[in-house]
Design an enzyme around this catalytic site. Structure first.
Site, PDB file in Angstrom:
ATOM      1  N   TYR A   1       0.825  -1.216   0.000  1.00 36.59           N
ATOM      2  CA  TYR A   1       0.000   0.000   0.000  1.00 36.59           C
ATOM      3  C   TYR A   1       0.860   1.269   0.000  1.00 36.59           C
ATOM      4  CZ  TYR A   1      -3.959  -3.069   1.134  1.00 36.59           C
ATOM      5  OH  TYR A   1      -4.915  -4.054   1.116  1.00 36.59           O
TER       6      TYR A   1
ATOM      7  N   LYS B   1       3.221 -15.437   1.335  1.00 40.61           N
ATOM      8  CA  LYS B   1       3.181 -16.295   0.140  1.00 40.61           C
ATOM      9  C   LYS B   1       4.640 -16.558  -0.267  1.00 40.61           C
ATOM     10  CE  LYS B   1       0.114 -17.115  -2.493  1.00 40.61           C
ATOM     11  NZ  LYS B   1      -0.586 -18.393  -2.750  1.00 40.61           N
TER      12      LYS B   1
ATOM     13  N   ASP C   1      -3.314 -17.901   1.284  1.00 39.99           N
ATOM     14  CA  ASP C   1      -4.538 -18.505   0.738  1.00 39.99           C
ATOM     15  C   ASP C   1      -5.021 -19.646   1.636  1.00 39.99           C
ATOM     16  OD1 ASP C   1      -2.163 -19.716  -0.054  1.00 39.99           O
ATOM     17  OD2 ASP C   1      -2.941 -20.428  -1.966  1.00 39.99           O
TER      18      ASP C   1
ATOM     19  N   ASP D   1      -5.146  -7.017   5.860  1.00 36.42           N
ATOM     20  CA  ASP D   1      -6.365  -6.286   5.502  1.00 36.42           C
ATOM     21  C   ASP D   1      -7.482  -7.290   5.186  1.00 36.42           C
ATOM     22  OD1 ASP D   1      -8.069  -4.299   4.751  1.00 36.42           O
ATOM     23  OD2 ASP D   1      -6.934  -3.635   3.008  1.00 36.42           O
TER      24      ASP D   1
ATOM     25  N   ASP E   1     -10.583  -8.758   8.032  1.00 37.25           N
ATOM     26  CA  ASP E   1     -12.001  -8.567   7.728  1.00 37.25           C
ATOM     27  C   ASP E   1     -12.724  -9.915   7.733  1.00 37.25           C
ATOM     28  OD1 ASP E   1     -11.906  -5.863   7.547  1.00 37.25           O
ATOM     29  OD2 ASP E   1     -12.886  -5.750   5.588  1.00 37.25           O
TER      30      ASP E   1
END
Ligand code: NAD
Length: 370
Positions: free
Chosen positions: A143, A194, A227, A251, A255
Site C-alpha cells: 500500500y 506467500k 490462501d 487487511d 475482515d
C-alpha cells in the site's frame, strides 16, 4: 490512588460520542470503585474538528496524542462532510494519527462470546470459544511501496503496478509484537505470507524464523501461506492463537476473521507503535465500525466495540489485565441475561438502547466487584 495515566479521548462524529459516553461512565465507575484515576483530555477530530477549526485534526491535538499514554478513538465521517475535497475528509484524522505516530502494528481480535455464538454465519460448533488475534503490519508493504503508478508502455498499452517491499526492521518489529502477545496468550504464532511465489514473502518467512530462534524459541511458530490461512480461518478458526502478517494480507484476513464473530458493533482494535527508550509505546484504540450515520442520534448504537476497545487499552497500554477482564466479563454477563442492542438482537432477547446497555454494564460491574 494509582498513578495518573494520560488518556486522550477523541470521540469524533456520528455514533462516536454516543458510545464514548458509555465508556466515560465505566471510567467514572473505575475511579470510584477501583481507585484508578486517569488524567483525561478530550479533543475534537473528524467532521467535528472540520466544523470548529477547518481541519480534521489540528497540530495541537496531534501533539497531545504524542504525549498521551494511550488514545481512545471513536469514529469519524458522515454525509455532511462528503462534499468536501480529498484533502479535507474527516477520515484524514485517523490516517494522520497513524502516520505521524508511526503506529505500525494493527491488532484485531476475533472473539466469540458464548451468548452471541449464533450471530456468526458459521456453525456454533466451529466458532464457540473462538479467541484469536490478528496482528497486521499497517504502515508498509504494497500500500506504500515504490515504485507504483499507471504508465503507458511503448506499445500504447497501459500498465498499473505497485511494489510489495519489507525491510528487516519492518518485519522484526511487527513480529516482535506478535510474539510478545502470544507469550501472554497460548504461546502460538502463525506467520502468514506467500513464500512460495513472492520474494518478499520468502524474506518475511526467513526474518520471522530468525527472530523466533533468537528471542522467542520458547513459543511455537508456524508458517502458513495466505490462501491456506483464509481457508483455515473458515474451516477451523480455533486452531489459531496469534496470526502475524503483512499489510495487504492482514487487511483481507482481518475482515474475514471479524465476520466469524457476527457483528460490527462488537469489535475493537488497537494500533501500536514502537516502544521508546523508557518503554512507553504510543497506542491508539478504536472500534472497527465507523460513525454509522444511519443510526446516529437515535440512541440505539451498540457501545460494546468502544467499551472493548477501552478494555484492550487497559490491557495493552496499562497492563491492567484484571480490570480489562472485569469489564469484558460484565458485558458478557449482560448479554447472557438476554439484553441486546438492535444490531445483535436474536429471538427471545430484549432490545435496549445505548444508555440502558451502558447502565446494565455498570450494574453488573457493581455485582462483580462486590
Ligand atoms: P459503519 O461501520 O459506520 O456502518 C455500517 C453499518 O453497521 C451501518 O448500518 C451501521 O448502522 C452499523 N453499525 C456500525 N456500528 C454500529 C454500532 N456500534 N451499533 C450498531 N450498529 C452499528 O460503516 P459505513 O456506513 O461504511 O461508514 C459510515 C462513515 O464512517 C463513513 O463516513 C466512513 O468513512 C466512516 N468510517 C470511519 C471509520 C473510522 O473512524 N475509523 C471506520 C469505518 C468507516
Amino acid at each position: 490512588m494509582a498513578a495518573n495515566k494520560k488518556l486522550l479521548i477523541l470521540a469524533g462524529d456520528g455514533i462516536g460520542p454516543e458510545v464514548m459516553r458509555e465508556v466515560r461512565r465505566v471510567i467514572d465507575w473505575m475511579s470510584r470503585r477501583r481507585m484508578v484515576s486517569f488524567d483525561i483530555a478530550e479533543e475534537l477530530v473528524g467532521g467535528a474538528s472540520i466544523d470548529a477549526r477547518g481541519t480534521p485534526i489540528n497540530d495541537d491535538t496531534l501533539q497531545r496524542a504524542r504525549q498521551a499514554d494511550a488514545i481512545l478513538f471513536g469514529s469519524v465521517g458522515g454525509p455532511k462532510w462528503e462534499r468536501l475535497g480529498f484533502q479535507l475528509r474527516p477520515e484524514l484524522a485517523i490516517l494522520r494519527l497513524r502516520k505521524e505516530l508511526d503506529l505500525f502494528a494493527n491488532l484485531r481480535p476475533a472473539t466469540v462470546l458464548n451468548p452471541l455464538v449464533n450471530a456468526s454465519t458459521l456453525k456454533p460448533e466451529v466458532v464457540r470459544g473462538l479467541d484469536l488475534m490478528i496482528v497486521r503490519e499497517s504502515t508498509g508493504g504494497i500500500y506504500f511501496g515504490e515504485p507504483r503508478g499507471i504508465e503507458t508502455l511503448p506499445s500504447g498499452e497501459k500498465r498499473g503496478f505497485d511494489t510489495e517491499s519489507y525491510t528487516t526492521t519492518e518485519i522484526e518489529r511487527v513480529a516482535r509484537v506478535a510474539f510478545e502477545l502470544a507469550r501472554k496468550r497460548k504461546g502460538h504464532v502463525t506467520s502468514v505470507e506467500k513464500a512460495n511465489v513472492m520474494q518478499s514473502g520468502l524474506f518475511w518467512r526467513q526474518t520471522v524464523t530468525a527472530l523466533h530462534a533468537q528471542d522467542f524459541a520458547d513459543l511455537q511458530l508456524e508458517h502458513m501461506y495466505a490462501d491456506n490461512c483464509a481457508m483455515q480461518l473458515v474451516r477451523n478458526p480455533r486452531q489459531f492463537d496469534v496470526i502475524v502478517t503483512s499489510n495487504i494480507f492482514g487487511d483481507l484476513l482481518s475482515d474475514l476473521a471479524s465476520m466469524l464473530t457476527g457483528s460490527l458493533g462488537m469489535l475493537p482494535s488497537a494500533t501500536l507503535g514502537s516502544p521508546d527508550a523508557s518503554g512507553k509505546r504510543l497506542a491508539l484504540y478504536e472500534p472497527i465500525h465507523g460513525s454509522a450515520p444511519d443510526i446516529a442520534g437515535k440512541g440505539i448504537a451498540n457501545p460494546l466495540a468502544q467499551l472493548f476497545s477501552f478494555a484492550m487499552l487497559l490491557r495493552h497500554s496499562f497492563g491492567m489485565e484484571e480490570d480489562a477482564a472485569l469489564i469484558e466479563q460484565a458485558a458478557t454477563n449482560v448479554l447472557t441475561s438476554g439484553l441486546r442492542t438492535a444490531d445483535i438482537m436474536a429471538p427471545g432477547t430484549a432490545k435496549v438502547g445505548t444508555s440502558v446497555m451502558g447502565e446494565s454494564i455498570l450494574r453488573e460491574l457493581d455485582k462483580l466487584a462486590a
